[in-house]
Write a protein that holds these residues in place. Structure first.
Motif, PDB file in Angstrom:
ATOM      1  N   TYR A   1       0.860  -1.181   0.000  1.00 40.89           N
ATOM      2  CA  TYR A   1       0.000   0.000   0.000  1.00 40.89           C
ATOM      3  C   TYR A   1       0.895   1.229   0.000  1.00 40.89           C
ATOM      4  O   TYR A   1       1.891   1.286   0.742  1.00 40.89           O
ATOM      5  CB  TYR A   1      -0.898   0.002   1.241  1.00 40.89           C
ATOM      6  CG  TYR A   1      -1.621   1.316   1.464  1.00 40.89           C
ATOM      7  CD1 TYR A   1      -2.810   1.602   0.790  1.00 40.89           C
ATOM      8  CD2 TYR A   1      -1.108   2.263   2.340  1.00 40.89           C
ATOM      9  CE1 TYR A   1      -3.470   2.805   0.993  1.00 40.89           C
ATOM     10  CE2 TYR A   1      -1.767   3.479   2.558  1.00 40.89           C
ATOM     11  CZ  TYR A   1      -2.943   3.745   1.876  1.00 40.89           C
ATOM     12  OH  TYR A   1      -3.599   4.932   2.080  1.00 40.89           O
ATOM     13  N   ALA A   2       0.577   2.215  -0.841  1.00 45.50           N
ATOM     14  CA  ALA A   2       1.374   3.435  -0.924  1.00 45.50           C
ATOM     15  C   ALA A   2       0.462   4.652  -0.924  1.00 45.50           C
ATOM     16  O   ALA A   2      -0.667   4.602  -1.446  1.00 45.50           O
ATOM     17  CB  ALA A   2       2.234   3.425  -2.185  1.00 45.50           C
ATOM     18  N   LYS A   3       0.958   5.756  -0.377  1.00 46.81           N
ATOM     19  CA  LYS A   3       0.162   6.981  -0.309  1.00 46.81           C
ATOM     20  C   LYS A   3       1.030   8.211  -0.532  1.00 46.81           C
ATOM     21  O   LYS A   3       2.128   8.324   0.028  1.00 46.81           O
ATOM     22  CB  LYS A   3      -0.524   7.094   1.052  1.00 46.81           C
ATOM     23  CG  LYS A   3      -1.390   8.357   1.191  1.00 46.81           C
ATOM     24  CD  LYS A   3      -2.104   8.417   2.529  1.00 46.81           C
ATOM     25  CE  LYS A   3      -2.986   9.660   2.615  1.00 46.81           C
ATOM     26  NZ  LYS A   3      -3.704   9.741   3.907  1.00 46.81           N
ATOM     27  N   ASN A   4       0.544   9.111  -1.373  1.00 42.18           N
ATOM     28  CA  ASN A   4       1.121  10.447  -1.497  1.00 42.18           C
ATOM     29  C   ASN A   4       0.427  11.300  -0.455  1.00 42.18           C
ATOM     30  O   ASN A   4      -0.721  11.719  -0.643  1.00 42.18           O
ATOM     31  CB  ASN A   4       0.890  10.994  -2.909  1.00 42.18           C
ATOM     32  CG  ASN A   4       1.537  12.365  -3.111  1.00 42.18           C
ATOM     33  OD1 ASN A   4       1.669  13.146  -2.175  1.00 42.18           O
ATOM     34  ND2 ASN A   4       1.918  12.655  -4.341  1.00 42.18           N
ATOM     35  N   ASP A   5       1.093  11.545   0.657  1.00 42.55           N
ATOM     36  CA  ASP A   5       0.472  12.251   1.769  1.00 42.55           C
ATOM     37  C   ASP A   5       0.229  13.718   1.425  1.00 42.55           C
ATOM     38  O   ASP A   5      -0.691  14.339   1.948  1.00 42.55           O
ATOM     39  CB  ASP A   5       1.356  12.136   3.012  1.00 42.55           C
ATOM     40  CG  ASP A   5       0.618  12.465   4.284  1.00 42.55           C
ATOM     41  OD1 ASP A   5      -0.448  11.861   4.530  1.00 42.55           O
ATOM     42  OD2 ASP A   5       1.088  13.343   5.034  1.00 42.55           O
ATOM     43  N   THR A   6       1.034  14.271   0.539  1.00 41.79           N
ATOM     44  CA  THR A   6       0.889  15.669   0.154  1.00 41.79           C
ATOM     45  C   THR A   6      -0.395  15.894  -0.628  1.00 41.79           C
ATOM     46  O   THR A   6      -1.087  16.902  -0.442  1.00 41.79           O
ATOM     47  CB  THR A   6       2.103  16.119  -0.684  1.00 41.79           C
ATOM     48  OG1 THR A   6       3.303  15.879   0.056  1.00 41.79           O
ATOM     49  CG2 THR A   6       2.012  17.594  -1.035  1.00 41.79           C
ATOM     50  N   LEU A   7      -0.743  14.962  -1.516  1.00 44.16           N
ATOM     51  CA  LEU A   7      -1.947  15.087  -2.345  1.00 44.16           C
ATOM     52  C   LEU A   7      -3.123  14.276  -1.812  1.00 44.16           C
ATOM     53  O   LEU A   7      -4.213  14.320  -2.392  1.00 44.16           O
ATOM     54  CB  LEU A   7      -1.647  14.631  -3.779  1.00 44.16           C
ATOM     55  CG  LEU A   7      -0.567  15.403  -4.539  1.00 44.16           C
ATOM     56  CD1 LEU A   7      -0.379  14.807  -5.923  1.00 44.16           C
ATOM     57  CD2 LEU A   7      -0.919  16.887  -4.630  1.00 44.16           C
ATOM     58  N   SER A   8      -2.907  13.493  -0.752  1.00 46.31           N
ATOM     59  CA  SER A   8      -3.931  12.597  -0.196  1.00 46.31           C
ATOM     60  C   SER A   8      -4.462  11.631  -1.254  1.00 46.31           C
ATOM     61  O   SER A   8      -5.674  11.417  -1.389  1.00 46.31           O
ATOM     62  CB  SER A   8      -5.089  13.412   0.410  1.00 46.31           C
ATOM     63  OG  SER A   8      -4.641  14.143   1.525  1.00 46.31           O
ATOM     64  N   LYS A   9      -3.538  11.047  -2.030  1.00 45.33           N
ATOM     65  CA  LYS A   9      -3.855  10.037  -3.026  1.00 45.33           C
ATOM     66  C   LYS A   9      -3.165   8.735  -2.637  1.00 45.33           C
ATOM     67  O   LYS A   9      -2.038   8.754  -2.150  1.00 45.33           O
ATOM     68  CB  LYS A   9      -3.390  10.467  -4.426  1.00 45.33           C
ATOM     69  CG  LYS A   9      -3.996  11.778  -4.904  1.00 45.33           C
ATOM     70  CD  LYS A   9      -5.482  11.625  -5.195  1.00 45.33           C
ATOM     71  CE  LYS A   9      -6.038  12.906  -5.808  1.00 45.33           C
ATOM     72  NZ  LYS A   9      -7.484  12.783  -6.138  1.00 45.33           N
ATOM     73  N   ASP A  10      -3.826   7.585  -2.888  1.00 52.16           N
ATOM     74  CA  ASP A  10      -3.214   6.332  -2.475  1.00 52.16           C
ATOM     75  C   ASP A  10      -3.522   5.221  -3.465  1.00 52.16           C
ATOM     76  O   ASP A  10      -4.252   5.407  -4.451  1.00 52.16           O
ATOM     77  CB  ASP A  10      -3.638   5.943  -1.061  1.00 52.16           C
ATOM     78  CG  ASP A  10      -5.141   5.696  -0.947  1.00 52.16           C
ATOM     79  OD1 ASP A  10      -5.853   5.797  -1.978  1.00 52.16           O
ATOM     80  OD2 ASP A  10      -5.610   5.402   0.162  1.00 52.16           O
ATOM     81  N   GLY A  11      -2.966   4.045  -3.184  1.00 45.17           N
ATOM     82  CA  GLY A  11      -3.202   2.895  -4.038  1.00 45.17           C
ATOM     83  C   GLY A  11      -2.570   1.655  -3.440  1.00 45.17           C
ATOM     84  O   GLY A  11      -1.780   1.732  -2.498  1.00 45.17           O
ATOM     85  N   TYR A  12      -2.940   0.495  -4.002  1.00 49.30           N
ATOM     86  CA  TYR A  12      -2.376  -0.761  -3.497  1.00 49.30           C
ATOM     87  C   TYR A  12      -2.196  -1.736  -4.643  1.00 49.30           C
ATOM     88  O   TYR A  12      -2.798  -1.606  -5.722  1.00 49.30           O
ATOM     89  CB  TYR A  12      -3.286  -1.368  -2.425  1.00 49.30           C
ATOM     90  CG  TYR A  12      -4.600  -1.897  -2.960  1.00 49.30           C
ATOM     91  CD1 TYR A  12      -4.710  -3.212  -3.432  1.00 49.30           C
ATOM     92  CD2 TYR A  12      -5.722  -1.074  -3.007  1.00 49.30           C
ATOM     93  CE1 TYR A  12      -5.914  -3.687  -3.934  1.00 49.30           C
ATOM     94  CE2 TYR A  12      -6.930  -1.548  -3.497  1.00 49.30           C
ATOM     95  CZ  TYR A  12      -7.019  -2.856  -3.966  1.00 49.30           C
ATOM     96  OH  TYR A  12      -8.208  -3.323  -4.478  1.00 49.30           O
ATOM     97  N   LEU A  13      -1.357  -2.743  -4.394  1.00 48.22           N
ATOM     98  CA  LEU A  13      -1.140  -3.840  -5.334  1.00 48.22           C
ATOM     99  C   LEU A  13      -1.034  -5.131  -4.542  1.00 48.22           C
ATOM    100  O   LEU A  13      -0.316  -5.183  -3.524  1.00 48.22           O
ATOM    101  CB  LEU A  13       0.129  -3.608  -6.158  1.00 48.22           C
ATOM    102  CG  LEU A  13       0.416  -4.624  -7.276  1.00 48.22           C
ATOM    103  CD1 LEU A  13       1.127  -3.928  -8.446  1.00 48.22           C
ATOM    104  CD2 LEU A  13       1.279  -5.777  -6.795  1.00 48.22           C
TER     105      LEU A  13
END
Length: 286
Positions: free
Chosen positions: A191-203
């Motif tokens: 799981y990864a998240k761009n905390d600056t843009l509040s965008k995330d995703g997983y694989l």
């Protein structure tokens, strides 16, 4: 007698000198590939890449490493061809401590945040009681300040990891884990998240088999759901960005030194547009 002693001393000196030279002699290795790719939006490609490594152990603690990379477009001999020196660093290793300073490749966790080349700076890694901590401070290929901290450990039958990455003005976080479901089935998740843009995703991926020696076959099925802007440009596969869907992958060891890999990506953009890719790669190590 004196002549014999002198001769023995000379032979001993030559032996020590020769052993010293042999110990310091550089070693060469590398890999080469031919890759075909057909993907939505940009057609198909046929390329090849050759990478040559040179390594030398200076003494018990210090070593050096360099790598030359040659990329070629097999359909157009005048486009996309380049030779670069993409790794060049001095390292120091003592026990569980390892440091590298110079131009190097970097990877974090399962690769969603970082698995790329051409970073310049200092990387330090240390292992303590089964846990591994790795950190980097420097710049990326675009000269933007980049640093990360990556921690991994084993908790029973599960390997877990956590990472923080700061690149330019963006901050990212990631969590990953893998475990054996059976003797030859492995589950990988990240799981990864761009905390600056509040965008995330997983694989998430399930891999079956292994590809270690001639005749081995391994296949994997993965699913991802990743927002636009969730991943940095260093992700292991830029095709993952702003997409969701399945990937089916097979790896066959043609010989101990040669591998055939193929995958079909059945994805779509977050807006619903098709996002499919076919990829076939034949690679050898030497």
């Amino acid at each position: 007698m004196k002549k014999k002693l002198i001769a023995a001393a000379v032979m001993a000196a030559l032996t020590v000198s020769t052993a010293s030279v042999l110990a310091a002699a550089p070693t060469f290795s590398g890999d080469a590939n031919i890759e075909y790719r057909n993907q939505d939006g940009s057609g198909d490609y046929l390329t090849n890449r050759i990478r040559l490594n040179v390594d030398s152990q200076i003494d018990d603690n210090f070593y050096i490493h360099g790598r030359v990379r040659m990329d070629n477009d097999l359909r157009n001999g005048s486009v996309g061809n380049q030779t670069t020196f993409d790794q060049a660093y001095i390292g120091a290793k003592a026990g569980q401590f390892d440091a590298k300073v110079g131009k190097q490749s970097l990877a974090i966790g399962k690769g969603l945040l970082m698995d790329d080349d051409k970073f310049t700076g200092a990387q330090v890694g240390i292992a303590l009681d089964g846990a591994k901590l790795n950190g980097f401070y420097g710049k990326d290929a675009a000269d933007a300040k980049t640093h990360f901290a990556d921690l991994s450990n084993a908790l029973g039958n599960v390997n877990v990891g956590a990472a923080f990455l700061k690149e330019a003005d963006s901050k990212y976080y990631a969590l990953n884990a893998d475990t054996k479901l059976t003797d030859n089935v492995v589950l990988n998740v990240e799981y990864a998240k761009n905390d600056t843009l509040s965008k995330d995703g997983y694989l998430a991926e399930v891999a079956v088999g292994e590809a270690a020696k001639k005749g081995d076959f391994k296949y994997a099925v993965s699913y991802r759901d990743i927002d636009a802007g969730a991943l940095p440009n260093f992700t292991t596969d830029g095709w993952y960005k702003d997409s969701k869907g399945f990937r089916v992958k097979g790896i066959y060891k043609v010989s101990d030194a040669a591998t055939l890999t193929a995958y079909q990506d059945l994805g779509e953009k977050q807006n619903g547009d098709d996002h499919k890719r076919t990829n076939v790669e034949f690679a050898v190590n030497f």
